[in-house]
Design a protein around this motif. Structure first.
Motif, PDB file in Angstrom:
ATOM      1  N   HIS A 117       4.386   1.479  -6.003  1.00 21.50           N
ATOM      2  CA  HIS A 117       3.128   0.893  -6.450  1.00 21.50           C
ATOM      3  C   HIS A 117       3.083   0.822  -7.975  1.00 21.50           C
ATOM      4  O   HIS A 117       3.580   1.710  -8.657  1.00 21.50           O
ATOM      5  CB  HIS A 117       1.970   1.749  -5.935  1.00 21.50           C
ATOM      6  CG  HIS A 117       0.671   1.019  -5.931  1.00 21.50           C
ATOM      7  ND1 HIS A 117      -0.110   0.902  -7.047  1.00 21.50           N
ATOM      8  CD2 HIS A 117       0.020   0.359  -4.948  1.00 21.50           C
ATOM      9  CE1 HIS A 117      -1.190   0.203  -6.747  1.00 21.50           C
ATOM     10  NE2 HIS A 117      -1.135  -0.144  -5.478  1.00 21.50           N
ATOM     11  N   ASN A 140       0.815  -1.215   0.000  1.00 18.95           N
ATOM     12  CA  ASN A 140       0.000   0.000   0.000  1.00 18.95           C
ATOM     13  C   ASN A 140       0.840   1.252   0.000  1.00 18.95           C
ATOM     14  O   ASN A 140       0.411   2.278   0.499  1.00 18.95           O
ATOM     15  CB  ASN A 140      -0.902   0.090   1.239  1.00 18.95           C
ATOM     16  CG  ASN A 140      -1.941  -0.981   1.248  1.00 18.95           C
ATOM     17  OD1 ASN A 140      -2.393  -1.391   0.186  1.00 18.95           O
ATOM     18  ND2 ASN A 140      -2.293  -1.447   2.426  1.00 18.95           N
ATOM     19  N   ASP A 141       2.039   1.147  -0.499  1.00 18.12           N
ATOM     20  CA  ASP A 141       2.900   2.325  -0.503  1.00 18.12           C
ATOM     21  C   ASP A 141       2.796   2.969  -1.888  1.00 18.12           C
ATOM     22  O   ASP A 141       3.194   2.358  -2.876  1.00 18.12           O
ATOM     23  CB  ASP A 141       4.345   1.900  -0.228  1.00 18.12           C
ATOM     24  CG  ASP A 141       5.236   3.097   0.021  1.00 18.12           C
ATOM     25  OD1 ASP A 141       4.938   4.176  -0.547  1.00 18.12           O
ATOM     26  OD2 ASP A 141       6.224   2.966   0.764  1.00 18.12           O
ATOM     27  N   PRO A 142       2.252   4.178  -1.963  1.00 18.06           N
ATOM     28  CA  PRO A 142       2.031   4.763  -3.298  1.00 18.06           C
ATOM     29  C   PRO A 142       3.333   4.984  -4.058  1.00 18.06           C
ATOM     30  O   PRO A 142       3.322   5.118  -5.272  1.00 18.06           O
ATOM     31  CB  PRO A 142       1.335   6.089  -2.989  1.00 18.06           C
ATOM     32  CG  PRO A 142       1.686   6.399  -1.588  1.00 18.06           C
ATOM     33  CD  PRO A 142       1.864   5.085  -0.890  1.00 18.06           C
ATOM     34  N   GLU A 143       4.455   5.011  -3.355  1.00 17.68           N
ATOM     35  CA  GLU A 143       5.715   5.246  -4.052  1.00 17.68           C
ATOM     36  C   GLU A 143       6.296   3.974  -4.634  1.00 17.68           C
ATOM     37  O   GLU A 143       7.166   4.012  -5.492  1.00 17.68           O
ATOM     38  CB  GLU A 143       6.733   5.880  -3.092  1.00 17.68           C
ATOM     39  CG  GLU A 143       6.336   7.287  -2.745  1.00 17.68           C
ATOM     40  CD  GLU A 143       7.307   7.936  -1.801  1.00 17.68           C
ATOM     41  OE1 GLU A 143       8.384   7.367  -1.550  1.00 17.68           O
ATOM     42  OE2 GLU A 143       6.980   9.024  -1.311  1.00 17.68           O
TER      43      GLU A 143
END
Ligand code: FES
Lengths: 484, 389
Positions: free
Chosen positions: A106, A101-104
């Protein structure tokens, strides 16, 4: 013709394929459930190491007019680019790290250091290639549209250029991929060809501009007087990365044993059959931890194709379980050294540059493609015939009690085919022998006739001579009588 | 003309960071954009946050600077936000906070308990925010936060939002009705009012405020000392505490007796769902629905239902589905343009953000919360949910 009936080829019943699929699902679930802090640390550490390495490389290149600094800079930058491309870009875009769940980190937000935009690559690769792996006419990664990699594909005179095309593709691999993805993107999103400012075109143009200006304009410019050597260094690093990624990719699907399939196979394909197709369509190469890391763990191509969205760092442990399954279901697990796998792919590229009439095998039993028909003309001593195993259950080895399937069939087929070839050769030799004997006999007869003729002639000559002598004697007697 | 081209140049410079924008716009955007041409495809932030995790405007982040125990099962987290955070939120709003547990970021929303533009005198006048978290019986993240998130932890933040807010200026007469952790947004409002009053001394600084708060026991009351102190200091503020453990549920009919003028008050209510439903009915019966503001917290549970109503926020449609139908299917059936590729969970082209509710991964049963990105082709609704598509 490539594989049209995966069940018959695999020597498994539908029920067996089903259970195999369930066992693979279990592996997926086990690994997914065990993902945690350790894995997250791994990817974050990798990212940090890659960025540090890249910064160090770029800094070193300020002194690139010095030979040693240039070499060190190129080496570091190449490694950084390879890690960025393989272990990070490729795997993150597959969604392997989405679970964090880490947008970086992803799949929807990661952009890689290659000419093609990640989003376009995702559609071409994650969707077209991974869903339709090695299906003729569906998986455009089969030869990337320029190489003929299976004899199912019709030979065209253009293919004579394959050896050169191959070199070119290797050197400019990122461009090959980018153009390939771009055309698939346009195809999938149905934009008209002539529409110049379409979204795929714009995204592609923007990405090219940024990538090219970064490596070939801005970074050289920043290093001032060392701009020329920096430029060369950047070009070299890109080249190194291209060659390496090319080699890794080609070892994944083109060595002998990585099978091709026909579209018929896709109709009503079950999950189990999909898994099986992935297993049969890919190939691994053996690598230690360092090489595995540098290949983005794509030395575990089979595992990657079974579970493209599971963190790559888990492939080694998954491979142990996949191998066990292969043993249990008697399926082949195609692997070999990097050099061997590449040479096999290389051989196919060069062989298939030639028209089919120069090739000995057919698409049913060629080293790079085979089909269920490979087993048709031969009897496999240890395996019952097709009807039996597809309807009832697996054949079981009478001695070991182990189930028998494709792997044994392939091994036996190899022996049987060799035996068949040997018998044919034997028959050929005998025929030749007979012919030779016949020829010898005829020669003998000829010689004898000639001898007889010669003898006869001699005899006649002798008779003639004798007659001549007699006549001479008579003449002499007559002369003498006349003289008397 | 010149201005226009300056604007153009600026836009060009900011282009790379504009595309990747996650956090708010910062004054450094032009510089970041320029640097991004050197660091492309990454942003300079990606290198900077190797040094300091807060030096990134890719998304909002913050660092927990202190953890204060409020009650045995509630804490206040004081957070220093990183680049791009908007401190001018409206009191009563909540923020999303992402916390890393076992390698995974977990998202929840919590009300801001600090006033806007708050600087904690104890921490060298840096601007800070605070939230209060009460551990829910089966709440995974709230328990984690209450039982041991260390100071210094870096968290992700989502911009403040929510319509449960105190207007500026506040109405002359206010009633707050809260229970349990429902006090948290109201605490933000009270503190804001107190700060404004301090800045503008004199009569009229505080409106006429009544606060009725229910808690099970005296130990369960969050911010008890602060409420008492406010009550004592501000004559126009009345804090009324109701202990349900001893006296049962607070009866709304009791309002007539306690605060007969409650009908004249603008009311904000926050607490358990049953209580809010009662309040809604009571206010409707009195014909005062217009004067009632309600905040329903998402209840933190670990097990949720099967199926539910899926709302497709951007296309404004919704569908009722069971626990086995994929969200992708549901969307397509109701005519929503859903992105998709393989439809079997391997290509990641169908990923959309889950704005609200929960969904379940059909392959392994894993649950996803609001704020996460989910693959619609292999996810089903686990209760009502909203997708950003
Ligand atoms: S459509 Fe491919 S992952 Fe959902």
């Amino acid at each position: 013709m490539a594989i049209t009936d995966i069940k018959a080829f695999a020597h498994l019943t539908a029920a067996d394929i089903e259970t195999l699929g369930q066992e693979l699902d279990t592996i997926r679930r086990d690994v997914e459930q065990s993902l945690g802090e350790r894995d997250a640390k791994y990817i974050r550490r990798t990212i940090r190491a890659q960025r540090t390495l890249e910064m160090a490389a770029r800094a070193t290149l300020f002194g690139s007019r010095n030979r040693w600094a240039w070499g060190a800079g190129v080496a570091m930058l190449s490694v950084a680019k390879i890690i960025e491309n393989m272990e990070l870009g490729h795997n993150i875009s597959h969604g392997q790290w989405d679970w964090m769940n880490d947008p970086e980190i992803h799949s929807t937000s990661w952009e890689w250091d290659m000419t093609g935009p990640s989003a376009q690559w995702q559609r071409a690769h994650n969707y077209s290639h991974h869903m339709y792996t090695n299906v003729l006419g569906k998986d455009e990664d089969l030869g990337f549209g320029i190489l003929r990699m299976t004899r199912d594909e019709q030979w065209r005179p253009l293919h004579l250029a394959q050896p050169v095309a191959n070199l070119l593709l290797a050197a400019t691999f990122e461009w090959g991929i980018a153009l390939h993805d771009w055309s698939i993107e346009k195809q999938l999103s149905d934009v008209p060809r002539w529409q110049l400012m379409s979204e795929p075109n714009r995204a592609f143009g923007r990405k090219i501009a940024r990538q090219v200006s970064k490596d070939f304009l801005i970074h050289p410019a920043l290093t001032g007087p060392a701009w020329k050597s920096t430029l060369k260094a950047n070009a070299t690093a890109n080249l190194v990365r291209n060659l390496w990624t090319y080699a890794v990719i080609f070892c994944g699907h083109f060595p002998d044993g990585a099978e091709k399939f026909t579209v018929d196979q896709l109709v009503d394909e079950t999950r189990g059959e999909w898994y099986l197709r992935q297993m049969l369509g890919s190939a691994n190469f053996s690598a230690g931890p360092v090489m595995a890391f540098m290949s983005g763990n794509l030395c575990y191509q089979i595992e990657h194709h079974l579970f493209p969205d599971i963190p790559s760092s888990r492939y080694p442990e998954i491979s142990v379980r996949v191998r066990e399954l292969c043993d249990k279901y008697d399926l082949p697990y195609t692997t070999g050294s990097l050099g061997k796998q590449y040479l096999l792919a290389f051989r196919t590229i060069h062989k298939l540059a030639l028209p089919d009439r120069f090739l000995r095998r057919t698409a049913d039993d060629a080293p790079e493609t085979s089909s269920e028909r490979k087993f048709a003309g031969i009897t496999l001593p240890m395996l019952p015939n097709t009807e039996v195993w597809t309807e009832s259950h697996w054949p079981v080895d009478p001695v070991t009690g182990e189930r028998r399937g494709l792997r044994s069939a392939l091994a036996e087929a190899k022996v049987a085919l060799k035996e068949k070839a040997r018998q044919e050769k034997e028959a050929l030799r005998e025929a030749k022998q007979a012919l030779q004997d016949k020829a010898r006999h005829e020669q003998q007869a000829l010689r004898e006739t000639r001898q007889a003729l010669r003898d006869k002639a001699q005899e006649e000559r002798r008779v003639l001579r004798r007659r001549a002598l007699r006549e001479r004697a008579i003449r002499r007697v007559r002369r003498r009588q006349r003289a008397n | 003309m010149v201005l226009k081209s300056v604007q153009g140049v600026r836009e060009w410079l900011e282009a790379p960071v504009a595309e990747a924008k996650m956090a708010g716009r910062t004054r450094l955007d032009a510089l970041r954009g320029a640097a991004a041409r050197v660091t492309t495809p990454l942003l300079p932030d990606d290198y900077l946050h190797l040094i300091n995790p807060l030096w990134s405007a890719r998304e909002l982040r913050g660092r927990i600077v202190s953890v204060r125990k409020e009650t045995t099962d509630a804490v206040t987290l004081v957070i220093k936000p990183g680049w791009g955070f908007d401190f001018t939120f409206t009191p009563g709003q909540y923020i999303g906070i992402g916390v890393l547990v076992d390698g995974r970021w977990h998202w929840r929303s919590y009300s801001l308990t600090s006033p806007p533009n708050w600087t904690d005198p104890g921490s060298r006048s840096r601007r800070l925010i605070s939230i209060a978290v009460k551990a829910m019986p089966e709440g995974f993240l709230s328990s984690h936060l209450v039982n041991g998130v260390p100071e210094g932890t870096v968290v992700r933040l989502a911009a403040p939002q929510g319509g449960f807010v105190l207007p500026e200026p506040p109405p002359a007469k206010v009633l707050f009705l809260t229970a349990g952790s429902g006090i948290t947004p109201v605490m933000g409002m009270l503190r804001t009012m107190d700060r404004r009053a301090a800045a503008r001394p004199g009569p009229g600084g505080w409106p006429d405020v009544v606060h009725v708060h229910s808690a099970r026991t005296a130990e369960d009351v969050m911010f008890a000392t602060e409420l008492r102190d406010l009550h004592d200091r501000r004559p126009s503020f009345t804090a009324h505490l109701h202990l349900t453990g001893a006296r049962g549920k607070f009866a709304l009919t009791g309002l007539d007796e306690l605060f007969p003028d409650w009908r004249e008050r603008e009311t904000w209510a926050c607490g358990p769902l049953a209580m809010l439903d009662d309040i809604e009915k009571h206010w409707a019966a009195a014909g005062l629905s217009d004067h009632l503001h309600i905040e329903r917290f998402e209840v933190e549970r670990s097990a949720v239902g099967e199926g539910g109503t899926v709302t497709f926020a951007r296309s404004g449609r919704s569908a009722e589905i069971d626990g086995a139908t994929s969200l992708l299917q549901a969307g397509e059936d109701s005519g929503v343009q859903m992105p998709f590729g393989c439809r079997m969970g391997i290509c990641q082209t169908c990923v959309v953000t889950l704005a609200d509710g929960r969904v379940r991964d059909l392959r392994n049963g894993a649950e996803h919360q609001a704020g996460e990105k989910v693959q619609t082709c292999i996810s089903a609704a686990a209760g009502d949910c909203t997708l950003e598509v």
